[in-house]
Design an enzyme around this catalytic site. Sequence first.
Site, PDB file in Angstrom:
ATOM      1  N   ASN A  99      33.591  44.923 -17.309  1.00  0.00           N
ATOM      2  CA  ASN A  99      33.912  43.641 -17.930  1.00  0.00           C
ATOM      3  C   ASN A  99      32.659  43.108 -18.630  1.00  0.00           C
ATOM      4  OD1 ASN A  99      34.435  40.962 -18.520  1.00  0.00           O
ATOM      5  ND2 ASN A  99      35.218  40.426 -16.491  1.00  0.00           N
ATOM      6  N   CYS A 126      34.671  34.491 -20.712  1.00  0.00           N
ATOM      7  CA  CYS A 126      35.525  35.624 -21.121  1.00  0.00           C
ATOM      8  C   CYS A 126      36.397  35.291 -22.325  1.00  0.00           C
ATOM      9  CB  CYS A 126      36.401  36.079 -19.961  1.00  0.00           C
ATOM     10  SG  CYS A 126      35.414  36.653 -18.578  1.00  0.00           S
ATOM     11  N   HIS A 174      41.396  40.758 -23.116  1.00  0.00           N
ATOM     12  CA  HIS A 174      40.139  40.740 -22.359  1.00  0.00           C
ATOM     13  C   HIS A 174      40.202  41.765 -21.231  1.00  0.00           C
ATOM     14  CE1 HIS A 174      36.649  39.593 -20.234  1.00  0.00           C
ATOM     15  NE2 HIS A 174      37.320  39.115 -19.204  1.00  0.00           N
TER      16      HIS A 174
END
Length: 352
Positions: free
Chosen positions: A308, A112, A278
């Site tokens: 995500n 991430c 993020h």
Amino acid sequence: MGTKITGVGVATPEHVVTNDDLAQIMDTTDEWIIKRTGVRQRHYVAAGQGSSDLAIEACQAALSDANLDAEDIDLLLTATMTPDEFAPGIAPTVQHGLGLGTIGAFDIRQQCSGFLYALDAADAAIATGRASTVLVVGAEAHAGYLPFGDSWRILRGEIDGPPSAADYEATNAARGYGVLFGDGAGAFVVQASDDSPGVLSSSLHTDGAYADLIRVRAAGFKSQPWLDAAQIEAGLHHPTFSGLELFRQASIRMPESVRLVAEQAGVSVDDIDVVVAHQANERILDAVRKEMGVDTQVLPSNIATYGNTTAATIPIMFGELWASGRIEPGSLVCFTAFGAGAHWGALLYRHG
Ligand code: UT7
């Protein structure tokens, strides 16, 4: 001499799966997913489509946005957790696919935080004179991770539900993270520039003590052979996920990093025009907003649309802001991420 973002491109696969679609193949509801995560839908790659395909599309869009050609690029950085194959990663495939000649190209495997690390590396390459025009892309194809079995065919409309009892059980066991992820890519062209202050400060962190928060144990070369049926039988190729601790750490580390880079640059957090964070969970973003005392205008989200997308969340989010004209000369932008590793950090950028 500063670093300037001169082009941005986004690519998302066509196949959109809503929460109600997922509720056909596992024990979940639209209401639970929205309330706990903020996700309403996500895009998944088609069978045979990989992160390199999305990366190439996003890079082409970024090149065209910057009015540049392949021969103008002198370094390519590809951030992905989901390469097409174990080795050699996607950088060579993307480089060749874009016709970038023989320039240096490498993968960054920081999950991430991958795009953040890649942006920092691009800035460092420019600052040291090793490159002047860098393509940076974050791309993910998570679909292969998700243990949906033949239920993929239900989601793709190829067969009717309900799923088999075995598929339902396997999918359900992964419902905690199975509803979170989506596929996509985003790319920046980053150039040396005389008229841009560029990156004012950057701070990257890793704490291997938290490596267990998200782990995929197979395939790997501590095992001999590195991949076998027993590993698959034991499900070691699926991610293990400590959702609550990830949530806690992400909510602490992102605002902490933003404050740190602001302090390093000698600016106030209140001066930041936009925080591109993020996108792992809307509730994490709410916690970050609350800690920083900012609203959705300053720290926007698009997790409802994409889920995500790991290394792609930051460039996809920035791509939306860029396309809408939010990023103007003088805009102060802070990129921040937290994810598997654990890796996290922030980078403060003044647009020229
Ligand atoms: O990008 C890398 C970083 N990733 C993250 O930072 C992710 C951070 N973590 C999270 O976003 C959240 O922890 C999750 C979304 C993964 C999970 O949310 P949660 O509120 O922490 O739920 P939980 O795992 O504690 O589960 C609560 C309940 C459980 O039921 P019981 O045991 O209380 O009866 C779960 O079985 O919710 C159940 N549950 C679900 N119910 C319906 C878990 N997943 C689902 C689901 N649908 N999809």
